[in-house]
Design an enzyme around this catalytic site. Sequence first.
Site, mmCIF file in Angstrom:
data_model
loop_
_atom_site.group_PDB
_atom_site.id
_atom_site.type_symbol
_atom_site.label_atom_id
_atom_site.label_comp_id
_atom_site.label_asym_id
_atom_site.label_seq_id
_atom_site.Cartn_x
_atom_site.Cartn_y
_atom_site.Cartn_z
ATOM 1 N N THR A 2 -86.850 120.074 66.835
ATOM 2 C CA THR A 2 -88.152 119.439 66.685
ATOM 3 C C THR A 2 -88.403 118.551 67.896
ATOM 4 O OG1 THR A 2 -87.983 119.524 64.283
ATOM 5 C CG2 THR A 2 -89.497 117.892 65.209
ATOM 6 N N ALA A 36 -92.592 129.807 56.732
ATOM 7 C CA ALA A 36 -93.161 130.816 57.620
ATOM 8 C C ALA A 36 -93.156 132.204 56.996
ATOM 9 C CB ALA A 36 -92.371 130.833 58.929
ATOM 10 N N LYS A 85 -83.754 115.676 61.075
ATOM 11 C CA LYS A 85 -84.976 114.871 61.044
ATOM 12 C C LYS A 85 -85.217 114.474 59.596
ATOM 13 C CE LYS A 85 -87.738 119.140 60.938
ATOM 14 N NZ LYS A 85 -88.782 119.939 61.631
ATOM 15 N N ALA A 140 -95.433 126.417 77.775
ATOM 16 C CA ALA A 140 -95.108 127.808 77.436
ATOM 17 C C ALA A 140 -93.776 128.250 78.027
ATOM 18 C CB ALA A 140 -96.223 128.735 77.907
ATOM 19 N N GLY A 170 -57.637 112.191 95.476
ATOM 20 C CA GLY A 170 -57.771 111.001 94.637
ATOM 21 C C GLY A 170 -57.480 111.241 93.176
ATOM 22 N N GLY A 208 -92.562 132.870 53.482
ATOM 23 C CA GLY A 208 -92.686 132.913 52.035
ATOM 24 C C GLY A 208 -92.770 131.528 51.448
ATOM 25 N N ARG A 209 -92.127 131.346 50.299
ATOM 26 C CA ARG A 209 -92.213 130.064 49.619
ATOM 27 C C ARG A 209 -90.956 129.777 48.826
ATOM 28 N NH1 ARG A 209 -97.293 129.745 46.842
ATOM 29 N NH2 ARG A 209 -98.097 130.893 48.621
ATOM 30 N N GLY A 250 -100.016 124.863 81.896
ATOM 31 C CA GLY A 250 -99.389 125.745 80.922
ATOM 32 C C GLY A 250 -97.876 125.691 80.858
ATOM 33 N N ASP A 256 -81.328 120.688 63.750
ATOM 34 C CA ASP A 256 -82.684 120.323 63.315
ATOM 35 C C ASP A 256 -82.671 119.100 62.409
ATOM 36 O OD1 ASP A 256 -85.430 120.538 63.399
ATOM 37 O OD2 ASP A 256 -85.561 121.987 61.766
ATOM 38 N N ASP A 271 -82.081 123.103 54.894
ATOM 39 C CA ASP A 271 -82.672 123.974 55.919
ATOM 40 C C ASP A 271 -81.719 124.223 57.088
ATOM 41 O OD1 ASP A 271 -84.228 125.480 57.581
ATOM 42 O OD2 ASP A 271 -85.992 124.207 57.459
#
Length: 684
Positions: free
Chosen positions: A536, A386, A503, A187, A307, A388-389, A184, A501, A519
């Site tokens: 990511t 996550a 990508k 997590a 040094g 809406g749109r 696990g 982010d 984004d």
Amino acid sequence: MGAGASADTAKFRETLNQNFLQGKPLDASDITTLEDALNEIRKLRTFASKALNSTHSNEAIARGAGSMIKGKKNGRAAVVAKQNFDSSIPYEKKSFPKSADAKKLILAAITPNILFKACSGDEFGDIVDAFEMVEVKDGAYVINQGEQGEHFYVVEDGSLDIFVKMGGSDAKVGVPLVKGAAFGELALMYNTPRAATIKASMDCKLWAIDRNTFRSIVTHYKYARMKMYMGFLKKVQIGGKTLGDVLSATDLDHMALALDSDSFKAGDVIIREGEKGDNFYIIEDGEVDVQKDGKSVTNLTTGQFFGEKALLSEDVRQATCIAKGALKVLCMAREDFVLMLGDMQDLLDGKSSKDEVLPGQEVQGSKKVQFSMSDLEVGRTLGIGAFGRVKLVKVKTDPESPTFALKCQSKRAIVENGLQDHVMNEKNIMAELDHPFILKYFCSMKDDRYIYFVLELLLGGELFTFLRNETQFSETWSRFYSASVLMAFCQIHGRKIAYRDLKPENLVMDADGFLKIVDFGLAKVVSGKTWTLCGTPDYLAPEIILNEGHDLAVDYWALGVLIYEMTAGMPPFYADDPMEVYEKILSGHVSIPSHFSKSLSDITKKLLKTYQSKRLGNTKGGTGAVMKHKWYAGFDWDALLNRKIDVPIKPRVNGNDDASNFDHYADDDGEVEVCNEWDPDLTA
């Protein structure tokens, strides 16, 4: 999709056409359906093979959530583990009673794990102490596949079985987890669905630690260590001045990160009188006997240095330095110092040049507009997120007006996830940036259900889609698209914003084929170091994985991954299991494809430096140093900035409302709950 997957798909098409359908052609929808089915079969076959193959695979199943991470359609999702680290709040150690044998068991289980790779002795002690006993009855479930998890477990007594859903039912896989086994650990990094079910086959005793506790311990020690190193460095005297007088806090931070650690035993000679050297040293723990002509002249102890003249030039040592007992030192080579900060003599003389103003760094000054919802005619859905749109909209009263993208985010969902500040931060950063290769923000609106952002509509489609279709790009294409990202970085990093982010999924073309960064949900103004784990998985920098604190350097690591993925067709540290990805990232090794040119290989290796202080882009010259690399030799930056350069791919766009380059989504969002308790000020 990588080259191997692409070859499988091509073979699948050919077999279906020639053998099964006797030459009868398939239409596009049939091929898409069959390819999707093949991909699912391939994933299941790979996963089942891992599940039934050896202890290593058993651990991978128990620990990970690789194929369970879902994002937007056909893309890779970002992960986030919020870390509210405040150095002004005293550190509170957690400790649960346990025997010496239990401590040894836990330590033996965590020491080989990559997440604990950078931990020190005291850190390990606090982590072991923070494990809490969990007793599990026979037949009880510890982890359920698909559920979110935040605990990592070590088995002290008993046995647990691993189950994975296959074909609608649970199949037992791997070998039982018994004393000394751990599972696990993903997590401990971020909240993600469990990849398997773990069920006790007898009464068990487990030791567990949660993500917040683990990250708090690691962050506390990393921060304390960096603060100590910077305190040492500030006192180092060269040419009558201290480094604290000569270097900025940011420069001291970079220098502290670049310090290497070394150990000596009693009697070891660290430097010898009369020899040449180019390293300087700070004592982290222990004592050093300084001798001239064979006679002891002084002792140096923790925090003192020797040094230091090596930072100015190749130094002829004026004394011999010998470890008096067990000794730990921090050291730095002059070459690394010059790479990061430039010539030490210039710094002492105050001759260090100001940061170069890079092309495209200044605000471009596009006109801002303000709308109300009643002004807009809402069209089809372009994407789903996550909360809406995103929808295509145009101005009702002006048929000649350009179309826009309307990002609609549910206020209720934002409040329930505690992300009000996150959303407002995204809005403020977008409003500050104005660049030809950054998605333009126009205004915000709200009602009792949604927060709305009116954004530039980019109709060309995601770079991810074109890369998937082409399998890989030529170096010329990769150079063009990475150059567009670098031009955007000139402004983003010029404002001390870490994007975090990068990508192909977040690089979108306009109708003319020019690339823009979109984004800014993970972007953050960074002063010093920040500790949030985000990004990511394929693109995470080592310092993020190890929770060492990060800054703008993570974007240059991600640029290296992007250049590699575009030109090779797959990311450099690819694996099905996220923990295997992280193991590869932390290995410090990147395998360069044979078709990469020498200059491409060089820039890739310099961007993918494990040590962030030595990473190209985070060294002297910043973004400009990357732009001046020989791989970009002859590239016309001004022509790119002024959009007077041929684009590699010209998207098919028929009009300002042609959304054919977007996936199709249902437009019904269902009933969204009213949320009146959050009424943000959008005018700031």
